[in-house]
Design an enzyme around this catalytic site. Structure first.
Site, PDB file in Angstrom:
ATOM      1  N   HIS A  34      58.860  80.181 -52.029  1.00 10.16           N
ATOM      2  CA  HIS A  34      58.611  81.091 -52.674  1.00 10.16           C
ATOM      3  C   HIS A  34      57.374  80.857 -53.840  1.00 10.16           C
ATOM      4  CE1 HIS A  34      61.439  79.691 -56.013  1.00 10.16           C
ATOM      5  NE2 HIS A  34      60.724  80.483 -56.667  1.00 10.16           N
ATOM      6  N   ASP A  60      63.834  76.644 -48.825  1.00  9.90           N
ATOM      7  CA  ASP A  60      62.834  77.184 -49.760  1.00  9.90           C
ATOM      8  C   ASP A  60      61.721  75.980 -50.007  1.00  9.90           C
ATOM      9  OD1 ASP A  60      61.165  78.427 -51.454  1.00  9.90           O
ATOM     10  OD2 ASP A  60      62.987  79.230 -52.636  1.00  9.90           O
ATOM     11  N   SER A 109      60.595  76.158 -60.564  1.00 11.67           N
ATOM     12  CA  SER A 109      60.498  76.380 -58.945  1.00 11.67           C
ATOM     13  C   SER A 109      59.499  75.233 -58.526  1.00 11.67           C
ATOM     14  CB  SER A 109      59.932  77.648 -58.630  1.00 11.67           C
ATOM     15  OG  SER A 109      61.016  78.807 -59.023  1.00 11.67           O
TER      16      SER A 109
HETATM   17  N1  ASP Z   1      64.315  81.219 -58.632  1.00 12.98           N
HETATM   18  C1  ASP Z   1      63.937  81.245 -59.817  1.00 12.98           C
HETATM   19  C2  ASP Z   1      62.588  81.791 -60.002  1.00 12.98           C
HETATM   20  O1  ASP Z   1      61.752  81.555 -59.215  1.00 12.98           O
HETATM   21  C3  ASP Z   1      63.913  79.874 -60.341  1.00 12.98           C
HETATM   22  C4  ASP Z   1      64.603  79.776 -61.511  1.00 12.98           C
HETATM   23  O2  ASP Z   1      64.368  80.561 -62.489  1.00 12.98           O
HETATM   24  O3  ASP Z   1      65.575  78.860 -61.680  1.00 12.98           O
HETATM   25  O4  ASP Z   1      62.091  82.661 -60.855  1.00 12.98           O
END
Ligand code: ASP
Length: 721
Positions: free
Chosen positions: A85, A221, A653
């Site tokens: 991502h 991911d 991330s």
């Molecule tokens: N999945 C989150 C993000 O991309 C990572 C996190 O905030 O812990 O914002």
């Protein structure tokens, strides 16, 4: 040892353990503040192994990826690992429906096939220094805030210009603890970062929005990039002559996996937290602001999701944009729920009561800090109407309606032309053309028009009429107060959404371009809406925010003084931090306990053939059926993700999860649902970060991607023997 003493020690050590996992710490202060505790939790390294300016240390393997995520170097040839991502917009930008790397995955068979990504960069931290004293030189407590700021700015410039660095290095100074401390960072930024590989979206984004922010999780991911360097291994712009970067340190990769209670270190660039907010700010966030944002994004996502499910081209064009909108949307929902469930507001109020009690008991503090908390309540109440308007207008005009966002960006060209005429705009024409072409590449006017129609309903019904534009109201009346008719008018008449018109306008030069923009109906509509925001609402909002910021600075200082026994860590601000914890499950609700590790079996349990979110590639199903896991499996099973008690946030991330010895064991990518409020209120009992198990990453690269040559670049280790 007596039983009583043993119990006391147990209670004390448990308290400390529970506390230990909170905090995003500065590597420079590791030895002083954290080393002993980390070692007591099982870490076998020293502070110097993690952060050293004299020799290669873990920090030399960590980069700020594009300024918004973290990545780590995992080979001596500059191979870089980050989240799927984090890399998705680059993976998407190389994809077409015919060569759909996003959907089907991509693996460069050799370095010559690795794909450059204009605009992407990777920044290393070379050195950190505490420059608080120099930056606050001549600043006094009595000083007017404006005067203080003038000194801080002047001193910062001096500190930066005097900092020792090579000419290919950069230097920045950042405030910490709301401007009570300052640190300097010497950095090296590499601008040739190429895409090496990515799994298919059905692995890299498995579970999509349904599983996002949720444990148990089964998402692979990750994506793989490589840093290239110019002559002398130095930072350089893209060039075919550049060579793979040779790092000062590359993380060895552990094949031994994790067990419950194993020590974990997460090292990266957390973006933003607000752990020291007063309770009225949290109340406003949960009761007023989050519902506005969530409500608006509900509508946007309803339109986008439907269109993306119907048409593969829309899916490809919108996948990255949709993710950005949906990621925060879901986080805010979780955050509000978490704040309520953990009684965070009542807890914060209890903390404030204790603060006030201590302050009142000390005449000097009473004089200096006695009115901070009541003043906060007053300021937040005063700011509320403007904060609401700002939220509505920001979400509608600055974010969700693409035409609005685009027109507001084009407005900058108009402003530049107004300020300095054609000669001022001329040098920016190339950039403008890239931006406009980039916009059209991923734009579907029909999708956007539906978002517009839906959000105009919010604009005219929910936004305080005092902040609605008269021009917009007139157009709405002309459209018989029908949102679809209004949408047809705006999108039908607009010229700036027509690629042919815009290409001609660019060819005609600055004046031609600005004329087309300025005369555009949609542009005028947007500008009228946005001017209200930039004018009345935002000005008032800003005026009060300045007072709030100053008060927060004061409050931070006061808390550190009044709770001197507490160990404070600075809020995240996109600078390099580490957080440590242990592999640990948790109990999300009564009678339920989550295990800390998931397996490929769970992927197959979630598998829904042909589903938008839960499809599984055929090859993965075959590997699962044969249990063909190579050296990456564990007792006949394939580990996928695990959770720990590390305190992380967005920006973390892609951060490496590192074991007690300094080896890579996973890749941080998310947090568990019940703990998404950790940016405001960290609760060690339920806040967990989610990591992809590195063995799953290796398995996908090797067995699914057939890119074993990348594994050969890595140093694989067995720290558990
Ligand atoms: N999945 C989150 C993000 O991309 C990572 C996190 O905030 O812990 O914002």
């Amino acid at each position: 040892m007596t039983k009583k003493l043993f119990l006391i020690l147990l209670v004390l050590s448990n308290c400390r353990l529970a506390q230990a996992t909170e905090g995003m710490w500065l590597p420079l202060l590791l030895q002083q503040l954290n080393e002993a505790e980390m070692q007591s939790m099982g870490m076998k390294m020293t502070a110097e192994d993690i952060y050293s300016v004299n020799r290669g240390s873990l920090k030399d393997a960590i980069v700020h990826f594009g300024g918004f995520c973290t990545a780590e170097v995992i080979s001596t040839q500059g191979l870089l690992l980050t989240n799927h991502h984090c890399g998705d917009e680059f993976i998407q930008s190389h994809s077409t429906l015919e060569k759909n790397y996003y959907e089907n995955g991509f693996w460069a068979a050799s370095k010559s096939e690795e794909l450059p990504n204009p605009g992407l960069f990777a920044t290393f931290i070379i050195r950190i220094e505490d420059v608080t004293k120099q930056v606050l030189e001549n600043v006094t407590e009595e000083m007017h805030p404006k005067e203080r700021q003038a000194w801080v700015t002047r001193n910062t410039e001096r500190v930066k210009s005097e900092a020792q660095r090579e000419d290919y290095q950069d230097v920045m100074v950042r405030p910490f603890f709301e401007g009570n401390q300052y640190f300097l960072f010497v950095t090296e930024t590499y601008r040739d970062v190429r895409l090496v590989g990515a799994p298919p979206a059905s692995i890299g984004k498995f579970g999509a929005d349904t599983d996002n922010w949720v444990w148990p999780r089964h998402t692979g991911d990750f994506s793989v990039f490589r840093i290239y360097a110019g002559p002398g291994n130095r930072p350089a712009e893209y060039s075919p002559e550049n060579q793979p970067y040779q790092p000062r340190h590359a993380l060895p990769v552990s094949l031994d996996g994790v067990d419950a209670d194993d020590f974990t270190l997460v090292f990266g660039f957390p973006g933003r937290t607000e752990e020291y907010l007063p309770s009225p700010a949290i109340e406003q966030r949960v009761n007023i602001l989050n519902p506005i944002r969530i409500g608006i994004r509900d509508r946007t996502l309803e339109v986008m999701n439907e269109a993306m499910r119907k048409d593969p081209m829309v899916r490809l064009q919108y996948v990255s944009k949709q993710s950005r909108i949906a990621n925060s949307w879901k986080k805010w929902i979780g955050e509000s729920q978490g704040i309520r469930r953990t009684n965070a507001i009542a807890q914060r109020q209890a903390y404030e009561k204790e603060f006030q009690k201590r302050v009142e008991a000390n005449p000097e503090w009473k004089e200096k800090y006695g009115s901070i908390l009541p003043r906060f309540r007053q300021l937040y109440a005063e700011q509320e109407p403007y904060a609401k308007a700002r939220e509505y207008l920001g979400e509608i005009a600055g974010r969700n309606v693409e035409l609005f966002r685009y027109a507001n960006t084009l407005h900058r060209l108009v402003k530049s032309y107004d300020a300095s005429g054609a000669p001022g705009l001329e040098p920016r024409m190339g950039q403008a053309q890239d931006y406009i072409e980039g916009f059209f590449k991923d734009y579907q006017p029909d999708v956007d028009r539906q978002v517009f129609a839906s959000l105009m309903e919010v604009y005219f019904n929910e936004l305080n009429p005092a902040y609605q534009s008269k021009f917009a109201i007139e157009q709405f009346v002309n459209a018989d107060k029908d949102y679809q008719t209004l949408a047809s008018l705006i999108y039908g008449k607009s010229q700036i959404i027509r690629p042919d018109v815009m290409r001609q306008a660019i060819a005609a030069g600055p004046e031609g371009l600005v004329t087309v923009i300025r005369e555009d109906y949609a542009y005028q509509f947007v500008r009228n809406i946005s001017e209200v925001n930039e004018g009345d609402a935002l000005k008032e909002y800003q005026r009060i925010q300045e007072d709030i910021d100053l008060l927060q600075q004061e409050y931070m200082k006061a808390q550190m003084e009044v709770f001197a026994e507490k160990r404070f860590y600075p809020d995240a601000n996109s600078t390099l931090r580490f957080t440590y914890g242990q592999v640990d499950g948790y109990s999300p609700r009564d009678a339920v306990r989550y295990e800390p590790q998931t397996y490929l079996d769970g992927v197959m349990e979630k598998y829904i053939p042909g589903d938008y979110e839960f499809d599984v590639p055929e090859k993965l199903q075959q590997l699962y059926a044969k249990k063909d896991y190579g050296p990456y499996g564990e007792n006949g099973r394939m580990p996928v993700c695990f959770i720990g008690t590390n305190h992380t946030t967005g920006g973390n991330s892609g951060s490496p999860a590192i074991d007690a010895h300094g080896n890579l064991i996973g890749l941080n990518f998310d947090r568990a649902w019940e703990g998404t409020m950790s940016d405001i209120n960290y609760d060690p009992s339920i806040c967990r970060n989610i990591m992809v198990d590195i063995r799953y990453v290796l398995f996908i690269i090797d067995k699914l991607g057939g890119a074993g040559h990348l594994i050969e670049e890595m140093e694989l280790v067995h720290p558990k023997g």
